[in-house]
Enzyme design. Structure first.
Site, PDB file in Angstrom:
ATOM      1  N   CYS A  67       0.873  -1.175   0.000  1.00  0.00           N
ATOM      2  CA  CYS A  67       0.000   0.000   0.000  1.00  0.00           C
ATOM      3  C   CYS A  67       0.908   1.222   0.000  1.00  0.00           C
ATOM      4  CB  CYS A  67      -0.884  -0.041   1.250  1.00  0.00           C
ATOM      5  SG  CYS A  67      -1.930   1.398   1.433  1.00  0.00           S
ATOM      6  N   CYS A  77     -10.321  10.516   8.949  1.00  0.00           N
ATOM      7  CA  CYS A  77      -9.045   9.958   8.495  1.00  0.00           C
ATOM      8  C   CYS A  77      -7.862  10.568   9.243  1.00  0.00           C
ATOM      9  CB  CYS A  77      -8.893  10.204   6.989  1.00  0.00           C
ATOM     10  SG  CYS A  77      -7.286   9.738   6.363  1.00  0.00           S
ATOM     11  N   CYS A  91      -6.386   0.760   7.470  1.00  0.00           N
ATOM     12  CA  CYS A  91      -6.932   1.815   6.619  1.00  0.00           C
ATOM     13  C   CYS A  91      -7.204   3.086   7.406  1.00  0.00           C
ATOM     14  CB  CYS A  91      -8.253   1.353   6.024  1.00  0.00           C
ATOM     15  SG  CYS A  91      -7.988   0.545   4.489  1.00  0.00           S
TER      16      CYS A  91
HETATM   17  S1  SF4 Z   1      -5.912  10.203   2.706  1.00  0.00           S
HETATM   18 FE1  SF4 Z   1      -7.887   9.690   1.669  1.00  0.00          FE
HETATM   19  S2  SF4 Z   1      -9.386   9.484   3.346  1.00  0.00           S
HETATM   20 FE2  SF4 Z   1      -7.571  10.550   4.184  1.00  0.00          FE
HETATM   21  S3  SF4 Z   1      -8.038  12.748   3.996  1.00  0.00           S
HETATM   22 FE3  SF4 Z   1      -6.931  12.158   2.133  1.00  0.00          FE
HETATM   23  S4  SF4 Z   1      -8.517  11.594   0.624  1.00  0.00           S
HETATM   24 FE4  SF4 Z   1      -9.517  11.647   2.653  1.00  0.00          FE
END
Ligand code: SF4
Length: 367
Positions: A117, A131, A357
């Protein structure tokens, strides 16, 4: 010191981003035989970026080349190993505009596949409120060389030390798949994305099949269109909500490219037979796991071309959300399936080392 060519402001090319033809040109300018380019790229493709490892290359040439190109754009700072075999790497960038800054990469060993990843940016500008990466802010794009070098560094690590899994079925020493799901929005770094794909797919490069690479995006419509025109890699959309009112909050880029635009874009996206688009859906208790969310998904999803991946939310300090329970996720999946939507619950990996994730964030970023 930032690597520069001839003391000028032009930055040195990174070995991880070069094709054989480009390295041959470097050889010509150094008055060295062209066949050396292929030999060096062969080492590179195995993950061996340290010139000291390139035993069939004369030392004098390695020294000369070290002035003309960057051999190792990443320096490994830390490696953490999860009890489930997942590995998380923290790298420092060694050259270019972002020298000294940090990025994270994850390797996920599974039955019959080994997935890297990769990160595409340092932090992320898009600020999705669930996130962890988003809380870091945005600190720049990675070059294609820095993206490919993440894959090469994992290959090198696996060569030196395969994942020690007791389950003999687990393919623990090879990189078979790449997902652009680490730090950043890959489509907001279009140059880095497209150029790194070229090296990963190149027959003289890492030679991966398009089917083994997945690019994940929060839904940048023009960039998705352009990717579809130039490449047949897998596409994943961070959907997380199927009504504009909720998606405007959870995935703020939705205010620029609302669901109707995204719907049209996905319907027009070129897909060959047997392929599908993955809709990623992180499950937040009481936020997007309600009966009305099933109804929104029921209206949004194109059943023929898409499937939903339900992802458990991985909490981090200071976040305002709770993840849905395992039982509720399974029930939610069943309800979607009863409506003819393909839905699966994704097993979370590397939670104990914050490698799951939405948990990536390179701490201690150099100024
Ligand atoms: S890494 Fe992905 S989920 Fe996290 S803020 Fe950026 S776009 Fe949004």
């Amino acid at each position: 010191m930032r690597a520069m060519r001839n003391g000028s402001q032009q930055e040195l090319p990174q070995l991880s981003s070069l094709t054989v033809a480009e390295l041959k040109t470097e050889m010509e300018s150094l008055k060295e035989p062209g066949y050396r380019a292929k030999q060096i790229i062969d080492w590179r493709n195995k993950g061996m970026l340290n010139p000291d490892d390139m035993k069939n290359i004369p030392i004098a040439l390695r020294v000369k080349l070290a002035i003309a190109i960057v051999f190792e754009p990443l320096q490994l700072v830390q490696r953490q190993c999860s009890k489930d075999g997942t590995r998380k790497y923290l790298f420092k960038l060694t050259s270019g505009k972002q020298q000294g800054k940090m990025v994270e990469t994850v390797f996920i060993p599974e039955e019959k596949r080994g997935t890297v990843c990769v990160s595409s940016q340092i932090g992320c500008v898009l600020d999705c409120p669930f996130c962890y990466t988003g809380t870091q802010g945005f600190d720049g794009n990675l070059t294609s060389g820095e993206i490919v070098a993440q894959v090469l560094a994992v290959k090198y690590d696996l060569l030196k030390e395969p994942v020690n899994e007791s389950n003999a079925e687990i393919l623990h020493s090879h990189v078979t798949h790449i997902v652009y799901m680490g730090m950043g929005e890959p489509m907001a770094n279009e140059t880095g994305l497209h150029e790194s794909l070229n090296i990963l797919l190149d027959a003289d490069g890492l030679k991966l099949s398009q089917r083994r690479i997945t690019v994940s995006t929060s839904g940048l419509v023009p960039q998705i269109n352009r990717l579809g025109e130039t490449s047949a890699v897998n596409l994943a959309i961070s959907l997380h909500a199927a009504s504009d009112a909720l998606r405007d909050v959870l995935v703020p880029i939705n205010r620029k490219y609302p669901l109707e635009q995204l719907r049209q874009c996905l319907d027009a996206y070129p897909l060959s037979a047997q392929r599908h688009i993955t809709l990623e859906y992180v499950m937040l208790e009481g936020v997007n796991d309600r009966p009305e969310d099933i109804e929104s998904l029921n209206k949004f999803v194109n059943r023929r071309r898409e499937r939903i991946n339900l992802i458990s939310f991985n909490a981090y300090p200071g976040n305002p959300y709770e993840g849905s329970s395992k039982e509720h996720m399974n029930k939610f999946a069943k309800q979607l399936i009863s409506k003819g939507i393909r839905a699966t619950v994704r097993r979370s990996r590397g939670q104990d080392i914050m490698a799951a994730c939405g948990q990536l964030k390179a701490e201690g970023i150099a100024a």
